[in-house]
Design an enzyme around this catalytic site. Structure first.
Site, PDB file in Angstrom:
ATOM      1  CB  SER A 190      -0.936 -24.197 129.301  1.00 55.53           C
ATOM      2  OG  SER A 190      -0.157 -23.516 130.031  1.00 55.53           O
ATOM      3  CG  ASP A 216       0.028 -14.590 116.368  1.00 55.80           C
ATOM      4  OD1 ASP A 216      -0.886 -14.830 115.795  1.00 55.80           O
ATOM      5  OD2 ASP A 216       0.067 -13.929 117.210  1.00 55.80           O
ATOM      6  CE  LYS A 240      -3.207 -22.536 133.119  1.00 57.24           C
ATOM      7  NZ  LYS A 240      -1.833 -22.268 133.289  1.00 57.24           N
TER       8      LYS A 240
END
Length: 466
Positions: free
Chosen positions: A322, A333, A347
Site C-alpha cells: 500500500s 519513477d 496492494k
C-alpha cells in the site's frame, strides 16, 4: 440497451390510477417531488406526457430480489435458532461487501474505534497486518517490536487455526476479533509456511501495541538509515526530523541514505505523499482512478528536495504494501532512488470510509493507485531495480592476517596509525546490523560505490574546468 421513451395520451381518471401505480414501482425516474407533480398535473389536464423508462440493465433485477426475500423468509422460518431481522440484514451487508474484495468491509461501532487506533499508532493485539487468502488469514507483515514479530511470525505465513478454532469459514473481522484480547493472554497460532512440510505452532502473548513509525541511526560514518515501520498521521514530519538529526550527527550532508520499507504494511496515504515530497524536487507522486469523481485524485510534490545530491537506496520485500509501495514507486519513477530487495505485496487499491449513520459505516474500495509513470500497483507490486534476496553470510576465513606491521623492527609507515584505527573500527562494525542483514549490507555497499563514482566525476569535472 437503449433507453425506452413512451408517449401516452390517456383519460384523467385512468391517468390518476396509472400515476399512483407507477410511483409504487421501484427504479422509475419519478422520485423527485417537483418532477412528480409536473407529471401528475400534466396527466390530469389531459396533456401529452412523455415518460422516460429506466434502462433495465441499470435496475435491480426483480428475480434476484425475489430470491433474496425468499432466502430471508426461509431463514426466519426454519433456521435452528431464532434470528432477528436486524441480524439478518447486517449479515447480508457484511457478505455483500466482503465478497467484493478482501479490503471492503462493514464497520460496526467497535470497528470504527479500531480503525482510529491503528492510524494513531496504539492498539491492543498481536501486532500483525493481515488479509484473507483462500479462506485463511494471511500475514502481510508483522509490525516491528511487537509480540508477533518477537515470537517469529513472518510475512507470507498462512494462519489456519487460532487456538483450537479453525480459521476456514471465518470472516476477516471475526478472525481479527479473536486475535485481539487482554494484554498478557496467550494465543496459539497454527501456521502453514512456505518451505515447511507440516503446520507449525507459535505462541504469541498479546500486548498493547505501540507502533513507532520512524527509527533512524547512522550505520557507518556518513551513511544514514531510516526505518519506516508503518505510515501514520505524523510520519511525514517524523521523517524530516529523523533526517535532520542524522545530518546533525554527521556534521554535514549525508554521503548516502537507506530507507527501509520491508514489512511495512502501509497506512495513511497522506503520510506517504509527504515523505515522497521531501525527496522529490517536483512532479507527480501518485494518482488514483475510480468511477466517481471524488475518487480521482492527484498528488504532486512541492519544489525542493531536502536530500538533494544524496544517493538513496530503498529496501522493499513481499511485506511492503500500500502506502510503502506508493513511496517506492514514486522514487523509482522519478529516478530518485534505487529500489532493492524483492517484489512488494501489490496492494494498490484505495479504501474510503463512508458513514451510514453516527455509529456505522462501510469501508469500500473506490479507486486504484497509479505511480507517476502510470503503473498500476494492484496485484503486481513494485519490482526492485536490483533483486537481493535475504541470506545468511558466513565468512570462510575470519582469522586475522599477519602483515608487515606485525614484524618486529618494521619501518614505520606514513599512515600507519591511521590504518590501525581503521582496522579497529572495521573489527567493531563486523558484528553490526548492516553485516548481519545481507540486504542492508548490499544497500550500503551500493551507496559506497555510487559515492566513489560521484567523487570521481566531480574531480574529473574540476580538472576540465581548470
Amino acid at each position: 440497451m437503449k433507453r425506452v421513451t413512451g408517449k401516452l395520451q390517456i383519460s384523467q381518471l385512468r391517468s390518476l390510477t396509472l400515476a399512483t401505480c407507477l410511483f409504487t414501482l421501484p427504479g422509475l425516474a419519478l422520485a423527485q417531488d417537483a418532477q412528480s407533480r409536473d407529471i401528475i398535473e400534466g396527466i390530469q389536464d389531459g396533456e401529452r406526457v412523455e415518460l422516460k423508462l429506466p434502462d433495465p440493465e441499470e435496475q435491480l433485477p426483480l428475480e434476484d430480489l425475489r430470491k433474496f426475500t425468499e432466502v430471508f423468509a426461509r431463514i426466519k422460518d426454519a433456521y435452528v435458532e431464532e434470528v432477528s431481522d436486524s441480524e439478518l440484514l447486517e449479515s447480508a451487508i457484511k457478505g455483500m461487501l466482503s465478497d467484493l474484495d478482501p479490503h471492503s468491509t462493514y464497520l460496526a461501532p467497535k470497528d470504527y474505534e479500531e480503525l482510529e487506533e491503528s492510524t494513531s499508532g496504539e492498539f491492543g493485539g498481536l501486532g500483525i497486518e493481515v488479509g484473507m487468502e483462500n479462506g485463511f488469514v494471511k500475514v502481510i507483515s508483522p509490525i516491528d517490536d511487537t509480540p508477533a514479530q518477537k515470537a517469529g511470525v513472518q510475512a507470507g505465513d498462512l494462519i489456519i487455526k487460532l487456538d483450537e478454532k479453525p480459521v476456514k469459514g471465518m470472516s476477516l473481522e471475526e478472525a481479527v476479533n479473536l486475535m485481539r484480547g487482554k494484554p498478557g493472554s496467550v494465543l496459539t497460532l497454527t501456521i502453514m509456511r512456505e518451505g515447511e512440510t507440516a503446520p507449525i505452532e507459535i505462541d504469541v502473548t498479546r500486548d498493547i501495541i505501540k507502533v513507532t513509525s520512524i527509527k533512524s541511526r547512522m550505520i557507518e560514518n556518513g551513511y544514514g538509515y531510516v526505518r519506516i515501520t508503518q505510515f501514520q498521521a505524523e510520519t511525514g514530519k517524523q521523517f524530516l526530523k529523523a533526517l535532520n538529526v542524522l545530518e546533525d550527527e554527521h556534521g554535514s550532508d549525508l554521503d548516502g541514505l537507506v530507507i527501509d520499507l520491508r514489512n511495512n504494511p502501509g497506512g495513511v496515504l497522506q503520510a506517504a505523499v509527504e515523505t515522497a515530497d521531501a525527496l522529490i524536487d517536483e512532479g507527480l507522486i501518485v494518482y488514483t482512478e475510480g468511477r466517481i469523481q471524488s475518487s480521482r485524485l492527484r498528488f504532486s510534490a512541492k519544489p525542493g528536495d531536502v536530500m538533494a545530491d544524496t544517493p538513496i537506496v530503498v529496501l522493499i520485500n513481499g511485506g511492503s504494501a500500500s502506502a510503502s509501495e506508493i513511496l517506492a514507486g514514486a522514487l523509482q519513477d522519478h529516478e530518485r532512488a534505487v529500489i532493492m530487495g524483492t517484489q512488494s505485496f501489490g496492494k494498490g487499491s484505495v479504501q474510503t470510509v463512508i458513514p451510514l449513520d453516527e455509529t456505522h459505516a462501510i469501508k469500500m474500495t473506490t479507486a486504484r493507485y497509479f505511480t507517476p509513470d502510470g503503473r498500476s500497483i494492484q496485484a503486481t507490486g513494485i519490482k526492485p531495480d536490483i533483486e537481493v534476496r535475504p541470506a545468511e553470510l558466513t565468512e570462510l576465513d575470519s582469522r586475522p592476517f599477519f602483515t608487515e606491521a606485525d614484524l618486529t623492527g618494521h619501518l614505520t609507515g606514513e599512515n600507519e596509525e591511521k590504518a590501525k584505527e581503521q582496522r579497529e573500527q572495521q573489527a567493531e562494525t563486523e558484528q553490526s546490523a548492516a553485516n548481519r542483514d545481507y540486504q542492508l549490507r548490499s544497500a550500503l555497499n551500493l551507496l559506497k560505490g555510487m559515492r566513489i563514482l560521484n567523487r570521481k566525476d566531480d574531480s574529473g569535472q574540476q580538472g576540465k574546468d581548470q
